[in-house]
Design a protein around this motif. Structure first.
Motif, PDB file in Angstrom:
ATOM      1  N   LEU A 160      13.813  -2.389   5.340  1.00 32.69           N
ATOM      2  CA  LEU A 160      13.349  -2.770   6.680  1.00 32.69           C
ATOM      3  C   LEU A 160      12.415  -3.991   6.658  1.00 32.69           C
ATOM      4  O   LEU A 160      12.682  -4.998   7.306  1.00 32.69           O
ATOM      5  N   VAL A 212      10.258   1.472  14.095  1.00 35.47           N
ATOM      6  CA  VAL A 212       9.675   2.671  13.492  1.00 35.47           C
ATOM      7  C   VAL A 212       9.274   3.709  14.548  1.00 35.47           C
ATOM      8  O   VAL A 212       9.679   4.865  14.474  1.00 35.47           O
ATOM      9  N   ALA A 227       1.707   2.798   7.904  1.00 35.06           N
ATOM     10  CA  ALA A 227       2.651   2.484   6.835  1.00 35.06           C
ATOM     11  C   ALA A 227       3.480   1.257   7.205  1.00 35.06           C
ATOM     12  O   ALA A 227       3.692   0.366   6.383  1.00 35.06           O
ATOM     13  N   GLN A 269      11.902   7.239  16.609  1.00 28.84           N
ATOM     14  CA  GLN A 269      11.412   8.616  16.439  1.00 28.84           C
ATOM     15  C   GLN A 269      10.975   9.201  17.773  1.00 28.84           C
ATOM     16  O   GLN A 269      11.205  10.380  18.062  1.00 28.84           O
ATOM     17  N   SER A 293       0.052   7.700  11.166  1.00 30.02           N
ATOM     18  CA  SER A 293       0.247   7.232   9.793  1.00 30.02           C
ATOM     19  C   SER A 293       1.554   6.438   9.663  1.00 30.02           C
ATOM     20  O   SER A 293       1.681   5.593   8.773  1.00 30.02           O
ATOM     21  N   GLN A 294       2.515   6.706  10.552  1.00 25.55           N
ATOM     22  CA  GLN A 294       3.747   5.919  10.544  1.00 25.55           C
ATOM     23  C   GLN A 294       3.452   4.464  10.896  1.00 25.55           C
ATOM     24  O   GLN A 294       4.030   3.537  10.330  1.00 25.55           O
ATOM     25  N   MET A 323       0.841  -1.201   0.000  1.00 29.45           N
ATOM     26  CA  MET A 323       0.000   0.000   0.000  1.00 29.45           C
ATOM     27  C   MET A 323       0.874   1.247   0.000  1.00 29.45           C
ATOM     28  O   MET A 323       1.893   1.304   0.685  1.00 29.45           O
ATOM     29  N   ARG A 328      13.990  10.212  19.885  1.00 31.53           N
ATOM     30  CA  ARG A 328      14.604  11.426  19.363  1.00 31.53           C
ATOM     31  C   ARG A 328      13.769  12.664  19.727  1.00 31.53           C
ATOM     32  O   ARG A 328      14.303  13.718  20.056  1.00 31.53           O
ATOM     33  N   PHE A 347       0.618   5.585   0.348  1.00 29.05           N
ATOM     34  CA  PHE A 347      -0.295   6.559   0.933  1.00 29.05           C
ATOM     35  C   PHE A 347      -0.122   7.950   0.327  1.00 29.05           C
ATOM     36  O   PHE A 347       0.922   8.273  -0.239  1.00 29.05           O
ATOM     37  N   ARG A 369       9.556   0.935  -1.649  1.00 30.88           N
ATOM     38  CA  ARG A 369       9.508   0.287  -0.334  1.00 30.88           C
ATOM     39  C   ARG A 369       8.410  -0.792  -0.306  1.00 30.88           C
ATOM     40  O   ARG A 369       8.618  -1.884   0.209  1.00 30.88           O
ATOM     41  N   ALA A 370       7.253  -0.461  -0.894  1.00 33.98           N
ATOM     42  CA  ALA A 370       6.167  -1.448  -0.918  1.00 33.98           C
ATOM     43  C   ALA A 370       6.527  -2.617  -1.845  1.00 33.98           C
ATOM     44  O   ALA A 370       6.293  -3.776  -1.518  1.00 33.98           O
ATOM     45  N   LEU A 409       5.022  -5.731   8.826  1.00 28.75           N
ATOM     46  CA  LEU A 409       5.754  -5.810  10.091  1.00 28.75           C
ATOM     47  C   LEU A 409       4.786  -6.151  11.226  1.00 28.75           C
ATOM     48  O   LEU A 409       3.610  -5.792  11.176  1.00 28.75           O
ATOM     49  N   ASN A 467       4.436   8.843   3.966  1.00 34.06           N
ATOM     50  CA  ASN A 467       4.673   8.101   5.214  1.00 34.06           C
ATOM     51  C   ASN A 467       5.988   7.341   5.213  1.00 34.06           C
ATOM     52  O   ASN A 467       6.068   6.236   5.731  1.00 34.06           O
ATOM     53  N   LEU A 468       7.028   7.937   4.625  1.00 33.48           N
ATOM     54  CA  LEU A 468       8.347   7.317   4.741  1.00 33.48           C
ATOM     55  C   LEU A 468       8.803   7.432   6.188  1.00 33.48           C
ATOM     56  O   LEU A 468       8.339   8.298   6.926  1.00 33.48           O
ATOM     57  N   PHE A 469       9.712   6.543   6.602  1.00 32.71           N
ATOM     58  CA  PHE A 469      10.245   6.620   7.953  1.00 32.71           C
ATOM     59  C   PHE A 469      11.358   7.658   7.966  1.00 32.71           C
ATOM     60  O   PHE A 469      12.388   7.463   7.318  1.00 32.71           O
ATOM     61  N   PRO A 470      11.164   8.775   8.694  1.00 33.32           N
ATOM     62  CA  PRO A 470      12.085   9.911   8.539  1.00 33.32           C
ATOM     63  C   PRO A 470      13.481   9.654   9.114  1.00 33.32           C
ATOM     64  O   PRO A 470      14.417  10.345   8.753  1.00 33.32           O
ATOM     65  N   HIS A 471      13.595   8.629   9.978  1.00 41.38           N
ATOM     66  CA  HIS A 471      14.891   8.386  10.603  1.00 41.38           C
ATOM     67  C   HIS A 471      15.722   7.383   9.823  1.00 41.38           C
ATOM     68  O   HIS A 471      16.762   6.936  10.287  1.00 41.38           O
ATOM     69  N   MET A 472      15.259   6.999   8.641  1.00 42.68           N
ATOM     70  CA  MET A 472      16.007   6.033   7.833  1.00 42.68           C
ATOM     71  C   MET A 472      16.235   6.605   6.440  1.00 42.68           C
ATOM     72  O   MET A 472      15.414   7.361   5.933  1.00 42.68           O
ATOM     73  N   SER A 478       1.378  -1.885   7.096  1.00 39.84           N
ATOM     74  CA  SER A 478       1.000  -2.270   5.735  1.00 39.84           C
ATOM     75  C   SER A 478       2.128  -3.029   5.043  1.00 39.84           C
ATOM     76  O   SER A 478       1.902  -3.731   4.073  1.00 39.84           O
ATOM     77  N   LEU A 479       3.352  -2.866   5.532  1.00 39.64           N
ATOM     78  CA  LEU A 479       4.482  -3.580   4.929  1.00 39.64           C
ATOM     79  C   LEU A 479       4.579  -5.011   5.449  1.00 39.64           C
ATOM     80  O   LEU A 479       5.410  -5.777   4.991  1.00 39.64           O
TER      81      LEU A 479
END
Ligand code: ATP
Ligand code: MG
Lengths: 243, 277
Positions: free
Chosen positions: A102, B195, B180, B199, B176-177, A83, B202, A85, A151-152, B186, A89-94, B183-184
């Motif tokens: 991941l 995830v 996401a 964050q 939303s994190q 999916m 931090r 969006f 990523r998906a 995990l 909604n990327l993971f900002p710390h990566m 949905s992968l």
């Protein structure tokens, strides 16, 4: 047997019924577009297919097996349905690469080294080869959305769901993301899109469904739905949307 | 062209430079006036000479300072083993309080009770109760040491606060994190670990820095149950020399550590606010 089948799917939030008996068949390799005004239930329907929301009634079949059985482990299904969006909604710390690695690392149990060639290949294919080491906030909106698609795809899904993935983009960046969808279609990916891009739906979709108040009011090939809509609601929506 | 004048500065840049120079001049002048007023007016107070002798006595300060520094090492030691324990326990309690599985329900209750109790009791009381109470059970050496039980009191109290800050950090990560990540494919655990938590942690670094600064100061509360750390050492000097200057010396030593730390925490906080925009 269709790749993805929805039968009388009902989703409620409290007293509001957001999906009100939705039937939908998506054949393997098809691109199906969901259109309809804001609040029609497009996003919610996609979230239900991906089991992010439990449904109240009805069934969802993937390859003929019911994935909506209450109590079924959603994790195994979500790996098979990707999916993307509206807000990336990327993971900002990566970094972009770590974002894509991941889930395959954790779920498919592969090492970075094992994944490297496959994932680099994906980044190259979508024109992101030189962006793999960047963090999301160092990328343009269009690049971020393409990373989210990569990523998906890294989970090798059989079906992809896209929820208005160009709505948060500057107009000049929309094209590069839509091109990615065309490329995926060429490769035979099964896709369901919620979209406001009527031009794109008309050009690329195999089937278009018009949603209103949680129901599919009208569906058909794009030429039929856009040129000779049968229902008054569809006509009204299209005359507003195509203006 | 306007740009060629005055060393390549534009009209606007020159104006802003002039304004900046004006502001610094005004700031310097007003600071000077306040300082002069303090230096001139305070000594005019009737009790000043007595206060100066008993609080700002140079000879006493010189005599006590090295020993105070020595005693401060004990504060640092207690701080050094308590802080990591607090971080770990605080995080565990935060996770326990957010546990969703029904099997972990007792853990949730325990986490909530823990934070309620230890945030509700004054630190000094916890230090007394644990620091005197547990060794009072008649434990053999070294298990009756006030260092162990005093540190435990600090660890329990601070973990309760730190846990609440971690929870606020977890809440601050947009849902939303989670969508996401789920949905992968995990699992809930993986979503939290890979995830959400990175964050969340931090996001709360500046707040946790402030907790560390508070802990550094509260280590002195252990003086009430035995350890001769800096506050207690200053008290010894006070009785010995009949002078309060050692307390001022202790305060100076604290400030040498806490002022840079506070500035740094503020800097982190300001940077984070900037990044959010
Ligand atoms: N978690 C939720 N809780 C309660 N109501 C919700 C929730 N999510 C969605 N809704 C409601 O469900 C309805 C459908 O929302 P949905 O986001 O699916 O519409 P949409 O067709 O995607 O609209 P848009 O084009 O604006 O994205 C809306 O009325 C919305 O307020
Ligand atoms: Mg939507």
């Amino acid at each position: 047997m269709a790749k993805l089948e929805l039968r009388r799917v009902v989703k409620r939030f409290g007293d509001t019924t957001v999906c009100n008996g939705i039937d939908l068949d998506v054949e393997a390799g098809q691109m199906v577009c969901l259109i309809g005004s804001s609040g029609a239930g497009k996003s919610t329907l996609l979230r239900c297919i991906n089991l992010l929301e439990p449904i109240e009634d009805g069934e969802i079949f993937l390859d003929g097996s019911d994935i909506s059985i209450p109590g079924l482990d959603p994790q195994s299904v979500r790996g098979r349905i990707g999916m993307v969006f509206q807000n990336f909604n990327l993971f900002p710390h990566m970094t972009a690469l770590e974002n894509a690695m991941l889930a395959p690392r954790r779920v498919r149990g592969l090492s970075r080294a094992q994944l490297q060639p496959e994932i680099e290949n994906l980044f190259e294919k979508f024109g992101l080869a030189d962006r793999m080491g960047n963090y999301p906030d160092q990328l343009s909106g269009g690049q971020q959305q393409r990373v989210a698609i990569v990523r998906a795809l890294a989970m090798r899904p059989e079906v992809m769901l896209f929820d208005e993935i160009t709505s948060a983009l500057d107009p000049q960046l929309v094209g590069e993301v839509l091109d990615v969808l065309l490329l995926l279609k060429q490769q035979g990916m099964t896709m369901v899109l919620a979209t406001h891009e009527m031009g794109f739906a008309r050009q690329a979709a195999d089937k278009v469904c018009f949603l209103k108040d949680g129901r599919i009011i009208e569906e058909g090939p794009p030429s039929a739905l856009f040129d000779t809509p049968q229902m008054d609601e569809t006509k009204a929506f299209l005359s507003r949307a195509l203006k | 062209m306007a740009n060629d004048e005055a060393g390549g500065l534009s009209r606007r840049e020159r104006y802003e430079k002039q304004q900046r120079r004006r502001s610094s001049l005004i700031a310097a002048a007003s600071t000077l006036i306040v300082l002069v007023a303090l230096v001139v007016l305070v000594p005019m107070a009737p009790g000043w000479e007595k206060v100066q002798k008993s609080f700002f006595n140079g000879a006493v300060l010189a005599k006590s300072f090295p020993k105070l520094l020595d005693a401060f090492k004990i504060n640092l030691m207690i701080f050094a083993w308590s802080a990591p324990a607090i971080a770990v326990l605080g995080l565990l309690i935060a996770l326990a309080r957010d546990a969703k599985s029904p099997a972990l329900f007792p853990l949730r209750i325990f986490g909530a009770a823990f934070t309620d109790v230890f945030r509700g009791v004054p630190v000094i009381l916890t230090v007394y109760l644990i620091g005197f109470g547990i060794p009072g059970l008649g434990l053999p050496r070294p298990w009756n040491s006030p260092y162990i039980w005093g540190s435990l009191a600090l660890i329990l109290t601070y973990s309760a606060y730190v846990a609440e800050i971690f929870r606020a950090g977890i809440d601050s990560v947009h849902h939303s994190q989670r969508s996401a990540a789920l949905s992968l494919g995990l699992s809930e655990r993986q979503v939290m670990r890979d995830v959400i938590l990175p964050q969340a942690v931090r996001n709360v670094v500046p707040s946790q820095m402030n907790m560390l600064i508070a802990l550094q100061k509260d280590v002195s509360l252990l003086s009430f149950i035995g350890p001769v750390e800096i506050f207690r050492q200053a008290g010894v000097f006070k009785s010995l020399l009949a002078n309060f200057t050692p307390y001022v010396g202790a305060a100076i030593i604290f400030l040498i550590v806490t002022i840079p730390a506070t500035r740094y925490a503020d800097y982190l906080m300001a940077r984070q606010t900037r990044e959010r925009r």
